[in-house]
Design a protein around this motif. Sequence first.
Motif, PDB file in Angstrom:
ATOM      1  N   HIS A 234      41.932  37.397  41.076  1.00 44.49           N
ATOM      2  CA  HIS A 234      42.823  36.791  41.870  1.00 44.49           C
ATOM      3  C   HIS A 234      44.300  37.184  41.517  1.00 44.49           C
ATOM      4  O   HIS A 234      44.575  37.072  40.146  1.00 44.49           O
ATOM      5  CB  HIS A 234      42.909  35.223  42.105  1.00 44.49           C
ATOM      6  CG  HIS A 234      43.890  34.738  43.007  1.00 44.49           C
ATOM      7  ND1 HIS A 234      43.600  34.241  44.305  1.00 44.49           N
ATOM      8  CD2 HIS A 234      45.055  34.481  42.786  1.00 44.49           C
ATOM      9  CE1 HIS A 234      44.676  33.830  44.802  1.00 44.49           C
ATOM     10  NE2 HIS A 234      45.642  33.650  43.748  1.00 44.49           N
TER      11      HIS A 234
ATOM     12  N   ASP B 278      41.608  36.305  47.279  1.00 43.59           N
ATOM     13  CA  ASP B 278      42.096  35.155  47.344  1.00 43.59           C
ATOM     14  C   ASP B 278      40.921  34.161  46.988  1.00 43.59           C
ATOM     15  O   ASP B 278      40.321  33.851  47.701  1.00 43.59           O
ATOM     16  CB  ASP B 278      42.725  34.538  48.621  1.00 43.59           C
ATOM     17  CG  ASP B 278      43.279  33.035  48.411  1.00 43.59           C
ATOM     18  OD1 ASP B 278      43.093  32.438  47.383  1.00 43.59           O
ATOM     19  OD2 ASP B 278      43.773  32.375  49.576  1.00 43.59           O
TER      20      ASP B 278
ATOM     21  N   SER C 180      40.681  31.095  46.033  1.00 42.71           N
ATOM     22  CA  SER C 180      40.823  29.815  46.489  1.00 42.71           C
ATOM     23  C   SER C 180      40.152  29.737  47.927  1.00 42.71           C
ATOM     24  O   SER C 180      39.649  28.613  48.231  1.00 42.71           O
ATOM     25  CB  SER C 180      42.252  29.238  46.465  1.00 42.71           C
ATOM     26  OG  SER C 180      42.798  29.929  47.385  1.00 42.71           O
TER      27      SER C 180
ATOM     28  N   SER D 166      48.244  26.522  39.625  1.00 42.60           N
ATOM     29  CA  SER D 166      47.927  26.648  41.185  1.00 42.60           C
ATOM     30  C   SER D 166      47.530  28.383  41.138  1.00 42.60           C
ATOM     31  O   SER D 166      47.956  29.108  40.612  1.00 42.60           O
ATOM     32  CB  SER D 166      48.664  26.521  42.296  1.00 42.60           C
ATOM     33  OG  SER D 166      49.950  27.385  42.348  1.00 42.60           O
ATOM     34  N   HIS D 167      46.562  28.907  42.247  1.00 41.62           N
ATOM     35  CA  HIS D 167      46.237  30.123  42.360  1.00 41.62           C
ATOM     36  C   HIS D 167      47.484  31.046  42.705  1.00 41.62           C
ATOM     37  O   HIS D 167      47.545  32.149  41.884  1.00 41.62           O
ATOM     38  CB  HIS D 167      45.194  30.327  43.236  1.00 41.62           C
ATOM     39  CG  HIS D 167      43.928  29.876  43.130  1.00 41.62           C
ATOM     40  ND1 HIS D 167      43.051  30.648  42.101  1.00 41.62           N
ATOM     41  CD2 HIS D 167      42.943  29.018  43.489  1.00 41.62           C
ATOM     42  CE1 HIS D 167      41.987  30.236  41.804  1.00 41.62           C
ATOM     43  NE2 HIS D 167      41.782  29.061  42.623  1.00 41.62           N
TER      44      HIS D 167
END
Length: 236
Positions: free
Chosen positions: A181, A214, A216, A144-145
């Motif tokens: 990120h 961010d 995402s 996941s990020h």
Amino acid sequence: MISAHIHGHDRAILGRIFHHPTSNNLEWREVVAFVERIGSTEEKRDDRWGFTLAGRTATFLRPRDKDMDPREVERLRRLMQDACLSPYSTEILEASPDQGDNDALIVVDHHEARIYRLDLETVGGETETTLRPYDPKGYIHHLSHKEDGNYRGQRAPEDLAYYDRIAAAVTNAPRIAIVGHGTGKASAMSVLSERLREHHHETQGRVVATATIDLSAATDGQLLALGREMLTRDAK
């Protein structure tokens, strides 16, 4: 845009082309067939052949024996590097239109790098290329990020050739902006920056701005607007 996938026996051939020390038992007919599957070949005069990959072309001399001369293998390796291939590549991209002196925006994380070529005077005229790391065990695919490069508390295995291909994709961009990120040494932007400093000094010298956001939560339009703002700010 992807024009060919590399899998099965072709991956073994690609690995032998990039092998160090240079292979001296790489069969010519096998190489010609491989290049035809991921690009194109053209038989010319005097036992010379043109190999074309992602819009890049080089001429090679057909050997008298069945195996390529190691010096020709080294030239083939350089052609493949110019086409953004590495020993870990699973796909070859179609040649991008000639971007001339257009600046570049790199949006990068451990999953992929989106590379936009921007004409600051023409909004909507950008082109996009997407590169992804070689990830045979699927570690990076499931990150996941928020983890941003960690797998069960450990850094995911890095395909450093992924960052070399990013550098090759912006080799003629006069100015480069990078958006990433996460923070710290584990972030893909940090890994890319370190790789540029250590192995692509000229490209690193053309990086004019970086930003951490961010990814995402960012749309393509927001990323492009940010990139244009970063590059325009440097131009003033």
